[in-house]
Every structure is written in C-alpha cells, then in structure tokens.
Design a protein around this motif. Structure first.
Motif, mmCIF file in Angstrom:
data_model
loop_
_atom_site.group_PDB
_atom_site.id
_atom_site.type_symbol
_atom_site.label_atom_id
_atom_site.label_comp_id
_atom_site.label_asym_id
_atom_site.label_seq_id
_atom_site.Cartn_x
_atom_site.Cartn_y
_atom_site.Cartn_z
ATOM 1 N N VAL A 191 -26.276 -12.924 0.391
ATOM 2 C CA VAL A 191 -27.152 -11.798 0.733
ATOM 3 C C VAL A 191 -26.816 -10.580 -0.121
ATOM 4 O O VAL A 191 -27.717 -9.879 -0.608
ATOM 5 C CB VAL A 191 -27.054 -11.462 2.234
ATOM 6 N N ARG A 192 -25.539 -10.318 -0.311
ATOM 7 C CA ARG A 192 -25.143 -9.199 -1.165
ATOM 8 C C ARG A 192 -25.689 -9.366 -2.574
ATOM 9 O O ARG A 192 -26.112 -8.406 -3.221
ATOM 10 C CB ARG A 192 -23.613 -9.085 -1.207
ATOM 11 N N SER A 199 -26.000 -7.590 5.370
ATOM 12 C CA SER A 199 -25.390 -8.855 4.960
ATOM 13 C C SER A 199 -24.498 -9.408 6.060
ATOM 14 O O SER A 199 -24.475 -10.623 6.300
ATOM 15 C CB SER A 199 -24.593 -8.674 3.662
#
Length: 298
Positions: A186-187, A206
């Motif tokens: 997600v990051r 995240s």
C-alpha cells in the motif's frame, strides 16, 4: 525500513510499541470482548454485532465490556514492542543474507518478515491471551486475572498457561504476514507524502488496510484459538478442539464455513482502524525519537 539511517535503540522501539499498543487497546477493547463472545458461541449465531453489544449491556452491565482489560494492558508493552522490533530484526536479518550489497525490501520479503515477527510475538502473548479469554467468557466465574492464573496453575501446572500455544502461533503468524506485507504494498502504491501530516495519513491508511487483510486471513485461526483456550479440561477426555488445523475442519464440518468467521465484524472493526492507529502512533513516536537523537538516526 531505511538502509541509510541507523536503527533506533531497543528502548525507543519498545516505548513506541508500548504507547501504540495501549492507545489501540483502550480505544477498541469492547469490540474484542464482543468478538470473543461470538467466537465461543457454538452453532448458528442468532445475534449480530449490535445485538451482541445490547445483550451484554442489558444482562451484565456496561462494565462487562471492559472485563479482562488488565491482561491486555499488561501485555501491550511487550507484545507491540516485540511485534515491531521483531519485524525490524527479521527484515535486517533476511536482507543481510542476500548476496547483493544493494538488497532492498520486497513484498515477498516483507510477508516473510511479518510472518517471522508474528511467530516471535506468539511466544510472548499466550498466557495473557488465555487469561483474557477466560475472563471474557459469559460463563466465567473467575474473580480476576490473578484468580485465573492461580486456578489454571493449580489444575494444570505452569504449562497450563500455554494452552493454545500452537493455535496462537498460527494466528499471529498469518496476521503479521498479511499486515506487514500489505503495508509494504500500500505504501508503494500511495503518492509520496510531502508533509508530516501527509506521512501520518499514509501510515494510517496503509496500517488500516494491513489490519483488514491480516484479519481476513487470520480470523479462522482466531476462532479455533478461542475455542481451545475457552474450553474447560475434563480429566480423561480428549478436548474437542485441540490442534488448529483439525479444529478448522471440525468447525467447518459441524457449523459450516461461516462459523470460521464468527466475530469477524467486531474483529475487523477493531483491527482495521486499530492497525492504522498502531502504525501511525509507532511511526510518529519513533520519528520523535529520531529527531531527539539526531544524526545518524534521521
């Protein structure tokens, strides 16, 4: 995890994890109580999340939603410190095994690192989880945490406090793998933060996604763990729920696939935003330590 700045001292990591853990547990604990109640209920559940809350408050009082809080509070400092410190330790260890001097973290490696951190964490949490489950059970007659410990040791010895160790191992193994693996991905997908508030937002998002995915993966293992730790031992009788994977098969066969996700709604309502809170507070606190310590920690 940056390869350029020096890792923070253990005391800083421990403190950051402790602060994050206590913040999360105080905010979301009642959802954990409801989750445990739903998982201990065999057969088809007749009430949902709201109904479970209403039943507990009506029949047992609002205070029951915080029964069993002391063990988790005592646990949060070593548990969360172990989670994040172990994740950092295993990440550095696996990277050091690479033949390349420019080795970087990948999603596959972050999943492996998270699973390893979860396995490490599981050894710390079992006795606290056992006490919490015994106190949260509707039929519990224990006076408090010390009473649980005293009676369990009297009946089963010190090792009785580690009932459900194997199930706890798998619960934390899969949750942490999903959590840290998702955070990495997600990051990588989110726009790079340009401000401190943007960085906090990215961490919360995240961490929340990681908490959601970790919870979706590990809930069946959590159901089995609750059944194993919540059952009273009868001399000469083999427990119905004894080992994790056979327990999963038993629940699936007798109660259906949905039973493996009992308590999922309160669990995910706690651990999705809870995972975000954890990462946000940990990163925020560790950033304060980095600024206080200065180079080369920045």
């Amino acid at each position: 995890m940056s390869s350029e700045r020096k890792p923070l001292p253990f005391a800083a990591t421990f403190t950051a994890g402790a602060i994050a853990g206590v913040s999360e547990i105080l905010t979301f604990y009642p959802l954990g109580v409801v989750k445990t109640r739903m998982q201990l209920e065999t057969g088809k559940s007749s009430t949902g999340l709201v109904g479970a809350f209403q039943t507990i408050i009506k029949q047992e009082g609002f205070g029951r939603l915080y029964r069993g809080l002391v063990p988790p509070l005592l646990l949060e400092a070593p548990k969360r410190a172990t989670k994040f410190a172990a994740n950092e330790f295993w990440g550095k260890t696996y990277l050091s095994l690479s033949s390349s001097s420019e080795a970087k973290m990948t999603q596959s490696l972050s999943i492996l690192t998270g699973c390893s951190a979860g396995a490490t964490e599981s050894f710390v949490v079992v006795p606290f989880e056992l006490v919490k489950i015994k106190l949260q059970d509707k039929s519990s007659t224990y006076a408090g945490p010390i009473d649980v410990v005293r009676k369990v040791i009297a009946a089963d010895g010190v090792l009785g406090l580690y009932a459900g160790m194997e199930a706890t191992f798998w619960r934390h193994f899969w949750w942490n793998g999903g959590y840290f693996g998702s955070i990495f991905q997600v990051r990588a997908m989110m726009p790079k933060a340009e401000t401190p508030s943007g960085e906090l937002f990215n961490n919360f998002v995240s961490g929340s996604v990681g908490g959601l995915i970790g919870t979706a993966i590990n809930t069946p293992f959590d159901v089995v763990k609750s059944r194993i730790q919540g059952a009273a031992k009868v001399p000469g009788v083999v427990p119905k729920y004894n080992w994790t994977y056979p327990g999963l098969v038993t629940i699936f066969r007798e109660e259906g696939a949905a039973a493996l996700y009992k308590g999922f709604v309160p669990k995910v309502l706690r651990l999705a935003p809870g995972g975000g809170v954890l990462l946000l507070v940990v990163e925020f606190t560790m950033d304060l330590f980095r600024k206080a310590l200065g180079p080369p920690y920045l």
